[in-house]
Design a protein around this motif. Structure first.
Motif, PDB file in Angstrom:
ATOM      1  N   LEU A 174       0.774  -1.161   0.081  1.00 10.24           N
ATOM      2  CA  LEU A 174       0.129   0.075  -0.051  1.00 10.24           C
ATOM      3  C   LEU A 174       0.761   1.247   0.061  1.00 10.24           C
ATOM      4  O   LEU A 174       0.494   2.269  -0.727  1.00 10.24           O
ATOM      5  CB  LEU A 174      -0.989   0.057   1.153  1.00 10.24           C
ATOM      6  CG  LEU A 174      -2.076  -1.251   1.074  1.00 10.24           C
ATOM      7  CD1 LEU A 174      -2.858  -0.996   2.632  1.00 10.24           C
ATOM      8  CD2 LEU A 174      -3.086  -0.742   0.175  1.00 10.24           C
ATOM      9  N   THR A 175       2.115   1.297   0.713  1.00 11.82           N
ATOM     10  CA  THR A 175       2.749   2.459   0.848  1.00 11.82           C
ATOM     11  C   THR A 175       3.450   2.520  -0.466  1.00 11.82           C
ATOM     12  O   THR A 175       3.721   3.610  -0.622  1.00 11.82           O
ATOM     13  CB  THR A 175       3.808   2.457   2.020  1.00 11.82           C
ATOM     14  OG1 THR A 175       3.176   1.977   3.252  1.00 11.82           O
ATOM     15  CG2 THR A 175       4.721   3.393   2.092  1.00 11.82           C
ATOM     16  N   ALA A 176       3.739   1.594  -1.362  1.00  7.12           N
ATOM     17  CA  ALA A 176       4.386   1.705  -2.340  1.00  7.12           C
ATOM     18  C   ALA A 176       3.304   2.249  -3.427  1.00  7.12           C
ATOM     19  O   ALA A 176       3.902   2.450  -4.774  1.00  7.12           O
ATOM     20  CB  ALA A 176       4.876   0.283  -2.722  1.00  7.12           C
ATOM     21  N   GLY A 177       2.178   2.454  -2.950  1.00  6.30           N
ATOM     22  CA  GLY A 177       1.303   2.929  -4.366  1.00  6.30           C
ATOM     23  C   GLY A 177       0.550   2.235  -5.209  1.00  6.30           C
ATOM     24  O   GLY A 177      -0.119   2.533  -6.052  1.00  6.30           O
ATOM     25  N   LEU A 178       0.563   0.521  -4.613  1.00  5.60           N
ATOM     26  CA  LEU A 178       0.027  -0.274  -5.464  1.00  5.60           C
ATOM     27  C   LEU A 178      -1.534  -0.369  -5.499  1.00  5.60           C
ATOM     28  O   LEU A 178      -2.039  -1.413  -6.144  1.00  5.60           O
ATOM     29  CB  LEU A 178       0.726  -1.652  -5.262  1.00  5.60           C
ATOM     30  CG  LEU A 178       2.297  -1.625  -5.285  1.00  5.60           C
ATOM     31  CD1 LEU A 178       2.783  -2.788  -5.063  1.00  5.60           C
ATOM     32  CD2 LEU A 178       2.572  -1.048  -6.724  1.00  5.60           C
ATOM     33  N   GLY A 179      -2.156   0.437  -4.725  1.00  2.12           N
ATOM     34  CA  GLY A 179      -3.584   0.392  -4.381  1.00  2.12           C
ATOM     35  C   GLY A 179      -4.240  -0.804  -3.463  1.00  2.12           C
ATOM     36  O   GLY A 179      -3.514  -1.508  -2.824  1.00  2.12           O
ATOM     37  N   PHE A 180      -5.365  -0.577  -3.167  1.00  2.00           N
ATOM     38  CA  PHE A 180      -6.170  -1.430  -2.141  1.00  2.00           C
ATOM     39  C   PHE A 180      -6.480  -2.700  -2.470  1.00  2.00           C
ATOM     40  O   PHE A 180      -6.440  -3.689  -1.384  1.00  2.00           O
ATOM     41  CB  PHE A 180      -7.273  -0.791  -1.644  1.00  2.00           C
ATOM     42  CG  PHE A 180      -7.059   0.561  -0.922  1.00  2.00           C
ATOM     43  CD1 PHE A 180      -6.769   0.712   0.266  1.00  2.00           C
ATOM     44  CD2 PHE A 180      -7.593   1.725  -1.509  1.00  2.00           C
ATOM     45  CE1 PHE A 180      -6.495   1.754   1.063  1.00  2.00           C
ATOM     46  CE2 PHE A 180      -7.518   3.089  -0.809  1.00  2.00           C
ATOM     47  CZ  PHE A 180      -6.958   2.983   0.347  1.00  2.00           C
ATOM     48  N   ARG A 181      -6.036  -3.338  -3.595  1.00  2.00           N
ATOM     49  CA  ARG A 181      -6.154  -4.546  -4.112  1.00  2.00           C
ATOM     50  C   ARG A 181      -4.971  -5.183  -3.716  1.00  2.00           C
ATOM     51  O   ARG A 181      -4.830  -6.453  -3.736  1.00  2.00           O
ATOM     52  CB  ARG A 181      -6.518  -4.722  -5.493  1.00  2.00           C
ATOM     53  CG  ARG A 181      -7.877  -4.243  -5.866  1.00  2.00           C
ATOM     54  CD  ARG A 181      -8.087  -4.411  -7.480  1.00  2.00           C
ATOM     55  NE  ARG A 181      -9.021  -3.700  -8.037  1.00  2.00           N
ATOM     56  CZ  ARG A 181     -10.274  -4.191  -8.263  1.00  2.00           C
ATOM     57  NH1 ARG A 181     -10.397  -5.483  -8.430  1.00  2.00           N
ATOM     58  NH2 ARG A 181     -11.433  -3.597  -8.827  1.00  2.00           N
ATOM     59  N   SER A 182      -3.764  -4.561  -3.709  1.00  2.00           N
ATOM     60  CA  SER A 182      -2.378  -5.181  -3.529  1.00  2.00           C
ATOM     61  C   SER A 182      -2.181  -6.009  -2.271  1.00  2.00           C
ATOM     62  O   SER A 182      -1.426  -7.068  -2.700  1.00  2.00           O
ATOM     63  CB  SER A 182      -1.507  -4.111  -3.658  1.00  2.00           C
ATOM     64  OG  SER A 182      -1.388  -3.071  -2.213  1.00  2.00           O
ATOM     65  N   PRO A 183      -2.757  -5.854  -1.274  1.00  2.00           N
ATOM     66  CA  PRO A 183      -2.782  -6.850  -0.106  1.00  2.00           C
ATOM     67  C   PRO A 183      -3.309  -8.012  -0.324  1.00  2.00           C
ATOM     68  O   PRO A 183      -2.659  -9.483  -0.128  1.00  2.00           O
ATOM     69  CB  PRO A 183      -3.430  -6.281   1.034  1.00  2.00           C
ATOM     70  CG  PRO A 183      -3.369  -4.949   0.718  1.00  2.00           C
ATOM     71  CD  PRO A 183      -3.753  -4.699  -0.603  1.00  2.00           C
ATOM     72  N   LEU A 184      -4.226  -8.227  -1.288  1.00  2.00           N
ATOM     73  CA  LEU A 184      -4.754  -9.606  -1.850  1.00  2.00           C
ATOM     74  C   LEU A 184      -3.714 -10.268  -2.776  1.00  2.00           C
ATOM     75  O   LEU A 184      -3.662 -11.466  -2.611  1.00  2.00           O
ATOM     76  CB  LEU A 184      -6.133  -9.550  -2.553  1.00  2.00           C
ATOM     77  CG  LEU A 184      -7.127  -8.735  -1.821  1.00  2.00           C
ATOM     78  CD1 LEU A 184      -8.342  -8.493  -2.594  1.00  2.00           C
ATOM     79  CD2 LEU A 184      -7.634  -9.774  -0.576  1.00  2.00           C
ATOM     80  N   TRP A 185      -3.150  -9.368  -3.713  1.00  2.00           N
ATOM     81  CA  TRP A 185      -1.944 -10.036  -4.389  1.00  2.00           C
ATOM     82  C   TRP A 185      -0.835 -10.532  -3.774  1.00  2.00           C
ATOM     83  O   TRP A 185      -0.018 -11.497  -3.953  1.00  2.00           O
ATOM     84  CB  TRP A 185      -1.472  -8.961  -5.484  1.00  2.00           C
ATOM     85  CG  TRP A 185      -2.708  -8.774  -6.524  1.00  2.00           C
ATOM     86  CD1 TRP A 185      -3.165  -7.708  -6.825  1.00  2.00           C
ATOM     87  CD2 TRP A 185      -2.976  -9.589  -7.838  1.00  2.00           C
ATOM     88  NE1 TRP A 185      -4.031  -7.602  -7.782  1.00  2.00           N
ATOM     89  CE2 TRP A 185      -3.691  -8.974  -8.271  1.00  2.00           C
ATOM     90  CE3 TRP A 185      -2.847 -10.909  -7.987  1.00  2.00           C
ATOM     91  CZ2 TRP A 185      -4.844  -9.342  -9.278  1.00  2.00           C
ATOM     92  CZ3 TRP A 185      -3.487 -11.521  -8.870  1.00  2.00           C
ATOM     93  CH2 TRP A 185      -4.319 -10.691  -9.698  1.00  2.00           C
ATOM     94  N   VAL A 186      -0.539  -9.775  -2.542  1.00  2.00           N
ATOM     95  CA  VAL A 186       0.488 -10.333  -1.605  1.00  2.00           C
ATOM     96  C   VAL A 186       0.048 -11.720  -0.962  1.00  2.00           C
ATOM     97  O   VAL A 186       0.811 -12.622  -0.993  1.00  2.00           O
ATOM     98  CB  VAL A 186       0.762  -9.079  -0.521  1.00  2.00           C
ATOM     99  CG1 VAL A 186       1.811  -9.883   0.805  1.00  2.00           C
ATOM    100  CG2 VAL A 186       1.415  -7.988  -1.068  1.00  2.00           C
TER     101      VAL A 186
END
Length: 398
Positions: free
Chosen positions: A351-363
């Protein structure tokens, strides 16, 4: 199942509520103690650190006590620090109580796992584990929303008082139901601390602990950032957030029950199929999070799959750690909490890297994929070992 197991599950419910309830209390705590919200958030970090450190260390300490004495000592300490946390006006004291509460929680869970698996038949460890972990999932379903409601009605201190009061019946139940036997290693000439530590070096056990950390990391990475996902991506109102979190918790409760039914008889198919389904689910949820119906269905499904796979991994750790009945539970607890700490950190970094709120799901999908790769590599290595000679007990298939 022996009657003492649901009573131990009640204590685990109180402790799980304490661990997770701060997510709804942090703004109130920050205002009351005149600190920033990030400083209040450190209370959660202190609990996570205490769980990771406390699980193996206090499991070793408890080996010199009877299980009844250890369970009572840890639960009394947990109760008292919540009373202190409820009355203190100093942030430093509250921070210290969170760390000590986590130590007590970790020690209690490690001994409770050892107690549960010792009083059931040798082939029922999965069912016993599911009863205890059911307390944690019920904390997500009922305990955390109840804590948030108490905080709204009577302030954050009332939630601490509630956890302390909830621990009392569990304390009385342990006094009544757990036999006052001698320390396990003295009663049956067990392996002792050094022997148990040696037993924990088995490659299969190490792999299971790593898998537990990765799967739990994926679970709590997604769970931690569900609120901004459903408000910013799915587009539902903030008033839906408690319901979505409870839906995930309800799924986790169903998953623990499913894991308890299959973990003793069909663990490998459950782990293989469940792991693959988890990876697919996190990917599909990341792609379809903008659709409210798909998102709500998948939140429930992923909660169920995450805890079915996670609870099965815990039971397999206990099977693999037959030579370390006390420390096995401690290291399983530590591995789960390493994942619970690393997963949200990785999601926050995305999220801090600016990848958006979907990014934790990709993690979460990435962590699950790593778990599948590790499991596949371990299975391949075990097959190569079998071709060249008989496997040891530690390397035998689950």
């Amino acid at each position: 199942m022996p009657f003492v197991l649901p009573l131990l599950g009640l204590a685990v419910f109180a402790q799980g509520t304490s661990e997770f309830m701060l997510s709804g209390l942090l703004p109130d705590i920050a205002r009351d103690l005149h600190i920033s919200v990030p400083a209040a958030g450190s209370l959660t970090s202190a609990f996570a650190v205490g769980m990771v450190i406390g699980a193996p260390l206090l499991a070793m300490l408890s080996m010199r006590w009877s299980r009844r004495r250890a369970l009572l000592a840890f639960l009394v300490a947990f109760l008292l620090v919540h009373v202190l946390g409820a009355v203190t006006t100093h942030y430093g004291v509250l921070l210290a109580t969170r760390f000590v509460a986590a130590l007590a929680n970790a020690g209690f869970l490690a001994v409770a796992l050892a107690t549960a698996t010792a009083i059931v038949p040798p082939d029922a460890k999965g069912r016993a584990t599911s009863v205890l972990l059911g307390g944690t999932t019920m904390a997500c379903v009922a305990g955390v929303p109840a804590g948030a409601l108490l905080g709204e009605l009577w302030g954050w201190r009332s939630a601490f008082w509630a956890v302390a009061l909830l621990s009392l019946p569990a304390l009385l139940a342990i006094l009544w139901s757990v036999p006052a036997d001698r320390a396990p290693q003295l009663a049956d000439a067990g392996p002792g601390t050094r022997g148990e530590l040696r037993a924990l070096r088995g490659p299969r056990l190490v792999v299971l602990l790593l898998l537990g950390a990765l799967v739990n990391g994926a679970t709590f990475c997604a769970f931690t950032y569900l609120a901004p996902l459903v408000t910013e991506v799915t587009g539902v109102g903030a008033g839906w957030v408690p319901a979505v979190l409870a839906l995930f918790g309800l799924g986790s409760f169903v998953g623990v029950g499913l894991g308890g039914r299959l973990a003793d008889t069909r663990p490998v198919p459950l782990l293989v199929a469940g792991g693959a389904a988890l990876l697919l689910g996190w990917t599909v949820l990341a792609l379809t999070a903008g659709d409210p119906v798909a998102a709500l269905v998948l939140v429930f499904v992923q909660g169920a799959l995450s805890f079915a796979v996670g609870s099965t991994l815990v039971s397999q750790v206990l099977y693999a750690a037959a030579g370390a009945p006390t420390l096995g539970g401690g290291f399983a607890t530590a591995a789960l909490n390493v994942g619970a700490a690393i997963g949200p950190w990785c999601g926050g970094a995305a999220l801090t890297a600016g990848l958006g709120f979907r990014s934790p799901l990709w993690v979460s999908a990435l962590l699950t994929a790593l778990a599948l790769v590790l499991a596949g590599a371990a299975r391949g290595a075990r097959r190569r070992t079998v071709r060249h000679g008989a496997p040891s007990a530690q390397d035998a298939p689950a």
